[in-house]
Scaffold this active site. Structure first.
Site, PDB file in Angstrom:
ATOM      1  NE  ARG A  70      -2.585  -1.393   3.415  1.00  0.00           N
ATOM      2  CZ  ARG A  70      -1.909  -0.658   4.372  1.00  0.00           C
ATOM      3  NH1 ARG A  70      -1.942   0.744   4.434  1.00  0.00           N
ATOM      4  NH2 ARG A  70      -1.291  -1.024   5.402  1.00  0.00           N
ATOM      5  CE1 TYR A 211       0.550  -6.075  -2.202  1.00  0.00           C
ATOM      6  CE2 TYR A 211      -0.520  -3.797  -1.222  1.00  0.00           C
ATOM      7  CZ  TYR A 211      -0.099  -5.300  -0.959  1.00  0.00           C
ATOM      8  OH  TYR A 211      -0.112  -5.826   0.338  1.00  0.00           O
ATOM      9  CE  LYS A 220      -6.300  -3.899   4.057  1.00  0.00           C
ATOM     10  NZ  LYS A 220      -6.384  -4.294   5.588  1.00  0.00           N
ATOM     11  CG  HIS A 240      -7.528  -3.018   9.805  1.00  0.00           C
ATOM     12  ND1 HIS A 240      -6.183  -2.584   9.860  1.00  0.00           N
ATOM     13  CD2 HIS A 240      -7.322  -3.933   8.824  1.00  0.00           C
ATOM     14  CE1 HIS A 240      -5.368  -3.510   9.338  1.00  0.00           C
ATOM     15  NE2 HIS A 240      -6.155  -4.318   8.337  1.00  0.00           N
ATOM     16  CB  SER A 262      -1.139  -4.169   7.471  1.00  0.00           C
ATOM     17  OG  SER A 262      -2.356  -3.297   7.112  1.00  0.00           O
ATOM     18  CB  CYS A 264       0.396  -6.746  13.747  1.00  0.00           C
ATOM     19  SG  CYS A 264       1.300  -5.342  13.496  1.00  0.00           S
ATOM     20  CE  LYS A 266      -6.244  -7.280  10.402  1.00  0.00           C
ATOM     21  NZ  LYS A 266      -4.688  -6.490  10.178  1.00  0.00           N
ATOM     22  CG  ASN A 268      -0.199 -15.914  11.624  1.00  0.00           C
ATOM     23  OD1 ASN A 268      -0.335 -16.522  10.853  1.00  0.00           O
ATOM     24  ND2 ASN A 268       1.227 -15.402  12.076  1.00  0.00           N
ATOM     25  CG  ASP A 287      -7.780  -6.994   6.548  1.00  0.00           C
ATOM     26  OD1 ASP A 287      -7.045  -6.946   7.361  1.00  0.00           O
ATOM     27  OD2 ASP A 287      -7.954  -6.549   5.342  1.00  0.00           O
ATOM     28  CG  ASN A 377       3.250  -6.385   1.934  1.00  0.00           C
ATOM     29  OD1 ASN A 377       2.719  -7.041   2.754  1.00  0.00           O
ATOM     30  ND2 ASN A 377       2.632  -5.661   0.969  1.00  0.00           N
ATOM     31  NE  ARG A 379       0.295  -8.584   2.174  1.00  0.00           N
ATOM     32  CZ  ARG A 379      -0.287  -8.220   3.096  1.00  0.00           C
ATOM     33  NH1 ARG A 379      -1.690  -8.620   3.397  1.00  0.00           N
ATOM     34  NH2 ARG A 379       0.020  -7.049   3.771  1.00  0.00           N
ATOM     35  NE  ARG A 410       4.892  -6.669  13.428  1.00  0.00           N
ATOM     36  CZ  ARG A 410       5.290  -7.967  13.439  1.00  0.00           C
ATOM     37  NH1 ARG A 410       6.345  -8.456  14.153  1.00  0.00           N
ATOM     38  NH2 ARG A 410       4.623  -8.762  12.297  1.00  0.00           N
TER      39      ARG A 410
END
Ligand code: SAT
Ligand code: MN
Length: 595
Positions: A70, A211, A220, A240, A262, A264, A266, A268, A287, A377, A379, A410
């Site tokens: 992004r 992207y 988003k 979010h 983003s 961090c 989510k 998992n 998300d 990043n 994906r 984080r």
């Protein structure tokens, strides 16, 4: 054009966009498997899709090296006044921004096909859902939208002659002159990228990037930035947040919605498999959560998306086995490495590193290489329905009742593993002051601490001060039926730089404590920052964490927290008169508790 459009607003808009962008032809999408295959064929012929021998119906794409994430610096909330967009958003006057962008859109689809993608965020045809139509010149966007949203000709039927939708205009910004050979990932240079939102007219204009978050406009742009502004006006919430269902050994269900920035964790957490015996976790979304007050006065959440757009590096059978099992077939990979036997690979995947691979830039890579094989990043795009622990109720239009909200980010220091808000207002204060180290999900520096309120800094479509007030108002509406609010930090490190908490499946231990708090079974101890678990209440049996590490993990050092105050004050000051009084009061009370 392949079909006749009955909806007046849509046919007018398609004509207007075509007159401006001047594509070679127009194709209206229907969301079918044949259409997906047609796009894949086109992308294979073009050379940009690489078929993976090891995974059926799966393809790898490599982006332009400058189009990997992004672009928050080029993302705009274009409201009639700057104050409406607020201090956390970039703003350009809508008249001026449209002028600039019309200049860019002028002839931008020459040599390309214009795709019209009718899609629904949320199950098709229900009041909680929203219809969007994306116009794009990228077949890569079409296939990703097929997975991430509900693309269907039923959406056009629903629109009928006069139904309303959110227009989402997208171009990669790379017209082709007569006879010009296309590049593998066409896009515009960074200074020409614009991801623009006009929330006062529910309109999205995106230019120059192919992207994910910049180009798949249902995600988003619509489901967070435009939807958050609609939600504020209409009295609901667009957040979010992941959504999961946790079931206790006794069979009691708890629904948890958690907001982390983003990249961090989510995804998992959303499909985590508890390490504590007897507990079960099912994924509803990873998300985005849309929430409405139900007839019983509780908050109900749906996942408006249909797919997962997750960070690949770090995903393994160790960290997220359910994601790994989701990725066996029908997946689009972007910026992963390619192994010699025709599979994808990324840093942190199980097993040995490949002896040779092609990296995300298309170059030879070996373990001796000084660079990473997959972009940080990189994906995967996969249907959510393929997740082995997708909840049977994940597409239920009524949603699931939320018991627990979690905020976090984080933080390598200062913030303990878990604490609970003292009250709703205090919980809103925790969300409003959330801070996190930046990640590769945005183009820019990684590892810098920044305030990211409710993990919505890049995604709030209006003045964040008003957004804070909206949270307070929603709390007032749900009253004693409000979800309990917690704050977590899985990422605290020891002095020698090691993560103190094992994370992943062991995060279930923290969630279990939250459920016990909801049930009034666990008594918390008070601290200046909020309520903490009693040592014996956090079930850490069998994970081999030392008592000293546990103390370090749960440490609340008033001096460290006092040192945060000037930054919180500065963060709050930016909102001026839009900062709710109730949050000022929370800050004063926090200072008093710190002494
Ligand atoms: O690229 S996306 O914006 O879709 C993913 C993310 O940054 O959260
Ligand atoms: Mn996200």
């Amino acid at each position: 054009m392949n079909i006749d459009i009955k909806n007046k607003k849509l046919s007018d808009w398609i004509k207007e966009a075509a007159d401006m962008c001047r594509p070679d032809d127009i194709y209206v999408c229907n969301g079918s498997a044949e259409e997906y295959n047609l796009m894949i064929k086109k992308l294979l012929d073009h050379g940009s899709a690489i078929q993976l021998k090891k995974r059926p119906n799966s393809y790898l794409f490599r982006s332009d090296p400058g189009d990997v994430a992004r672009v928050e610096d080029h993302t705009y909330i274009s409201t009639s006044s700057k104050d409406e967009a607020g201090p956390t958003n970039n703003w350009i006057d809508p008249v001026q921004l449209k002028e600039t962008m019309k200049g860019l859109y002028n002839g931008c689809m020459k040599g390309r096909t214009m795709y019209v993608i009718p899609f629904s965020m949320g199950p098709i045809g229900f009041p909680i859902s929203k219809i969007g139509v994306e116009i794009t010149d990228s077949p890569y966007v079409v296939i990703n939208m097929h997975i991430m949203t509900r693309v269907s000709d039923r959406v056009l039927e629903l629109l009928s002659t006069d139904g309303d939708f959110i227009p989402c205009l997208h171009s990669i910004g790379a017209p082709l002159a007569e006879g010009q050979k296309d590049v593998l990932w066409p896009c515009a240079p960074i200074e020409k990228k614009y991801i623009s939102h006009f929330p006062e007219e529910n309109l999205i204009w995106s230019y120059g990037s192919g992207y994910g978050g910049n180009a798949l406009l249902g995600k988003k742009c619509l489901a967070l930035r435009i939807a958050s502004a609609m939600a504020k006006r209409e009295g609901w919430m667009a957040e979010h947040m992941l959504i999961l269902r946790l079931t206790s050994p006794e069979g009691k269900r708890y629904h948890i919605a958690a907001a982390f920035p983003s990249a961090c964790g989510k995804t998992n957490l959303a499909m985590m498999q508890p390490s504590i015996p007897g507990w079960r976790c099912e994924c509803i979304g990873d998300d985005i959560a849309w929430m409405k007050v139900g007839a019983d006065g509780r908050l109900y959440a749906i996942n408006p998306e249909a797919g997962l757009f997750g960070v690949a590096p770090g995903t393994s059978y160790d960290t997220n086995p359910m994601a790994m099992d989701t990725l066996k077939e029908n997946v689009i990979f972007t910026n992963c490495a390619l192994t010699d036997d025709g599979d994808v690979w990324w840093e942190g995947m199980d097993g040995d590193e490949p002896l040779h691979a092609i990296d995300w830039k298309g170059n030879d890579w070996t373990p001796e290489s000084k660079t990473v094989a997959a972009h940080p990043n990189a994906r995967f795009t996969a249907p959510a329905s393929q997740c082995p622990v997708i909840c049977g109720d994940w597409e239920k239009p009524e949603g699931v009742p939320v018991d627990i909200f979690i905020f976090g980010g984080r933080r390598s220091s200062v913030v303990p593993l878990v604490h609970e808000a003292i009250s709703w207002d205090h919980g809103v204060f925790l969300g409003a002051t959330a801070a996190s180290e930046t990640t590769a999900a945005n183009i820019g520096a990684v590892g810098n601490l920044r305030r990211d309120p409710f993990a919505m800094k890049p995604f709030c479509g209006y003045n964040m001060g008003d957004y804070f007030q909206h949270w307070l108002d929603m709390g007032d509406r749900v009253g004693d039926k409000a979800p309990r609010i917690f704050y977590v930090n899985w990422f605290r490190k020891s002095d020698d730089g090691k993560f103190l908490w094992p994370g992943f499946s062991d995060n279930s231990r923290v969630l279990k404590w939250m459920c016990e708090r909801v049930d009034g079974k666990a008594v918390a101890r008070e601290s200046a920052i909020g309520l903490l678990p009693k040592e014996e209440d956090l079930d850490v049996q069998g994970i081999g964490i030392s008592g000293d590490d546990m103390k370090e993990l749960m440490k609340v050092d008033p001096a460290e927290w006092k040192a945060e105050i000037p930054d919180i004050e500065q963060h709050f000051a930016a909102f001026g008169s839009r900062l709710p009084e109730r949050l000022k009061k929370q800050l004063e009370e926090f200072k008093k508790r710190l002494g």
